[in-house]
Design a protein around this motif. Sequence first.
Motif, PDB file in Angstrom:
ATOM      1  N   PHE A  64     -69.053  19.447   4.302  1.00  0.00           N
ATOM      2  CA  PHE A  64     -67.867  18.673   3.928  1.00  0.00           C
ATOM      3  C   PHE A  64     -66.897  18.590   5.097  1.00  0.00           C
ATOM      4  CE2 PHE A  64     -63.656  18.538   1.569  1.00  0.00           C
ATOM      5  CZ  PHE A  64     -63.768  17.198   1.220  1.00  0.00           C
ATOM      6  N   TYR A  65     -66.724  19.703   5.803  1.00  0.00           N
ATOM      7  CA  TYR A  65     -65.859  19.690   6.979  1.00  0.00           C
ATOM      8  C   TYR A  65     -66.381  18.696   8.024  1.00  0.00           C
ATOM      9  CZ  TYR A  65     -63.748  24.091   5.275  1.00  0.00           C
ATOM     10  OH  TYR A  65     -63.093  25.046   4.538  1.00  0.00           O
ATOM     11  N   LYS A  66     -67.693  18.678   8.211  1.00  0.00           N
ATOM     12  CA  LYS A  66     -68.268  17.721   9.178  1.00  0.00           C
ATOM     13  C   LYS A  66     -68.017  16.294   8.704  1.00  0.00           C
ATOM     14  CE  LYS A  66     -72.523  16.046  11.353  1.00  0.00           C
ATOM     15  NZ  LYS A  66     -72.312  14.641  10.922  1.00  0.00           N
ATOM     16  N   PHE A  67     -68.179  16.063   7.397  1.00  0.00           N
ATOM     17  CA  PHE A  67     -67.925  14.728   6.855  1.00  0.00           C
ATOM     18  C   PHE A  67     -66.485  14.298   7.156  1.00  0.00           C
ATOM     19  CE2 PHE A  67     -66.355  12.016   3.434  1.00  0.00           C
ATOM     20  CZ  PHE A  67     -67.289  10.987   3.447  1.00  0.00           C
ATOM     21  N   ILE A  68     -65.546  15.205   6.934  1.00  0.00           N
ATOM     22  CA  ILE A  68     -64.142  14.900   7.216  1.00  0.00           C
ATOM     23  C   ILE A  68     -63.944  14.618   8.695  1.00  0.00           C
ATOM     24  CG2 ILE A  68     -61.845  15.966   7.361  1.00  0.00           C
ATOM     25  CD1 ILE A  68     -62.463  17.327   4.673  1.00  0.00           C
ATOM     26  N   ASN A  69     -64.531  15.441   9.548  1.00  0.00           N
ATOM     27  CA  ASN A  69     -64.430  15.229  10.993  1.00  0.00           C
ATOM     28  C   ASN A  69     -65.001  13.872  11.390  1.00  0.00           C
ATOM     29  OD1 ASN A  69     -64.091  16.380  13.845  1.00  0.00           O
ATOM     30  ND2 ASN A  69     -66.273  15.917  13.827  1.00  0.00           N
ATOM     31  N   ILE A  73     -62.967  10.722  13.203  1.00  0.00           N
ATOM     32  CA  ILE A  73     -63.434  10.070  14.431  1.00  0.00           C
ATOM     33  C   ILE A  73     -63.666   8.588  14.192  1.00  0.00           C
ATOM     34  CG2 ILE A  73     -65.347   9.925  16.083  1.00  0.00           C
ATOM     35  CD1 ILE A  73     -65.682  12.950  15.808  1.00  0.00           C
ATOM     36  N   PHE A  74     -64.367   8.277  13.109  1.00  0.00           N
ATOM     37  CA  PHE A  74     -64.707   6.887  12.806  1.00  0.00           C
ATOM     38  C   PHE A  74     -63.453   6.039  12.613  1.00  0.00           C
ATOM     39  CE2 PHE A  74     -65.796   3.730   9.404  1.00  0.00           C
ATOM     40  CZ  PHE A  74     -66.633   2.922  10.169  1.00  0.00           C
ATOM     41  N   ARG A 137     -67.914  16.435  18.467  1.00  0.00           N
ATOM     42  CA  ARG A 137     -66.898  15.615  19.142  1.00  0.00           C
ATOM     43  C   ARG A 137     -67.220  14.125  19.097  1.00  0.00           C
ATOM     44  NH1 ARG A 137     -63.281  18.583  22.033  1.00  0.00           N
ATOM     45  NH2 ARG A 137     -63.755  20.794  22.329  1.00  0.00           N
ATOM     46  N   GLU A 138     -68.371  13.786  18.552  1.00  0.00           N
ATOM     47  CA  GLU A 138     -68.748  12.379  18.472  1.00  0.00           C
ATOM     48  C   GLU A 138     -69.578  12.137  17.229  1.00  0.00           C
ATOM     49  OE1 GLU A 138     -71.092  11.408  21.903  1.00  0.00           O
ATOM     50  OE2 GLU A 138     -72.611  12.925  21.469  1.00  0.00           O
ATOM     51  N   ILE A 139     -69.660  10.875  16.855  1.00  0.00           N
ATOM     52  CA  ILE A 139     -70.531  10.451  15.767  1.00  0.00           C
ATOM     53  C   ILE A 139     -71.528   9.452  16.338  1.00  0.00           C
ATOM     54  CG2 ILE A 139     -68.799  10.859  13.976  1.00  0.00           C
ATOM     55  CD1 ILE A 139     -68.167   7.875  13.969  1.00  0.00           C
ATOM     56  N   GLN A 243     -76.903  14.903  13.322  1.00  0.00           N
ATOM     57  CA  GLN A 243     -76.967  15.684  12.087  1.00  0.00           C
ATOM     58  C   GLN A 243     -77.891  16.884  12.258  1.00  0.00           C
ATOM     59  OE1 GLN A 243     -75.239  15.258   9.074  1.00  0.00           O
ATOM     60  NE2 GLN A 243     -76.113  17.279   8.674  1.00  0.00           N
ATOM     61  N   LYS A 244     -79.030  16.673  12.916  1.00  0.00           N
ATOM     62  CA  LYS A 244     -79.951  17.793  13.143  1.00  0.00           C
ATOM     63  C   LYS A 244     -79.312  18.859  14.033  1.00  0.00           C
ATOM     64  CE  LYS A 244     -83.587  15.363  14.429  1.00  0.00           C
ATOM     65  NZ  LYS A 244     -84.980  15.048  14.840  1.00  0.00           N
ATOM     66  N   ASN A 245     -78.559  18.426  15.045  1.00  0.00           N
ATOM     67  CA  ASN A 245     -77.865  19.392  15.890  1.00  0.00           C
ATOM     68  C   ASN A 245     -76.859  20.212  15.083  1.00  0.00           C
ATOM     69  OD1 ASN A 245     -79.274  18.529  18.130  1.00  0.00           O
ATOM     70  ND2 ASN A 245     -77.641  17.160  18.850  1.00  0.00           N
TER      71      ASN A 245
END
Length: 315
Positions: A64-69, A73-74, A137-139, A243-245
């Motif tokens: 969820f935190y990654k989703f928010i991040n 960014i987006f 730091r990126e998407i 996502q795998k990273n």
Amino acid sequence: MSAADYHAIADDWERRATIRTRPRRLLEDDDKLIYPVCRQPLVLCATFLEHCPQWRDFVLVQSFYKFINDVVIFETEIVDKTARSIAKNHFSVPFPLACRVDAMTVVVDEDYHALVALDFLQQTVAMTGIQPLDPPREIELSRALPAAQAKVPAHLRDAVALIGVAIAENTVTHEVAAFAKDTSVKASIRGLMADHLFDEGRHAQFWTRLVRMYWHTASAEDRDSIAQVLPIFLTQYLTNDLQKNFDRHLIEHLDASDSVRSALRDEVTALAFPITRRHPLMDNILGFLQHSGLLQTPSVAQALDNYLPVSGRLT
């Protein structure tokens, strides 16, 4: 589509934008999930279920935190940048004032979405006590746009950004819709997604109209140049490498043996959609390309031939 045919969204924004109409949402302290299990296959892996099911909530909260991040960014680094450039008339592709006003409503919406996302991050940390790991730091779009822009003449880089953002806005709408309907998730988070979807549906229409206006006036040479970089864009945009990273990074923070972590890494590595017409987002992307007029251009259809369903492929 000409400027005279453009349908403005500013009035609709005044009446319905979530920044105008929604109260602050508060995270519930209940037994519902913070993030859908179906969106984090790591917790469904056989090795995970056997050896570390107690880490499920940790993995879902970090996801969820990654989703928010990713949202921040987006919204603030990519969509905001493009929309703001259009609104301020700094874009190399000129648009009428009505489009520029609409672009500024997108700027306001996207920055508000980022604010709401960060508010939920803060609420989640306070409720769970789980601190976020270092965020990416990126998407995918952070890579896809520069990769495509580097392969076109300088005067087309803004046009490529416009099309790339439009593709992303049309695909994220469908992803958010699926999230908003998942009843395993806390009601406030589903409400957050529903609010986001409410605005993004309007944005998707806005970007589609702008691309259609641009494509209508673009020269045949410029259209062909952009067509050639669309596969480059899609390859970077649809990859799941980031996502795998992230999942591998998560695995390193699980209290598990080296052999279990190794097995989890192997299972995560195997979770990949081939970047072909069977990729789950391709139907949405092809729908946008059809509605915006790009797919009716022979060079675009030719460049994307491998992505088209058999009935639509060139022979």
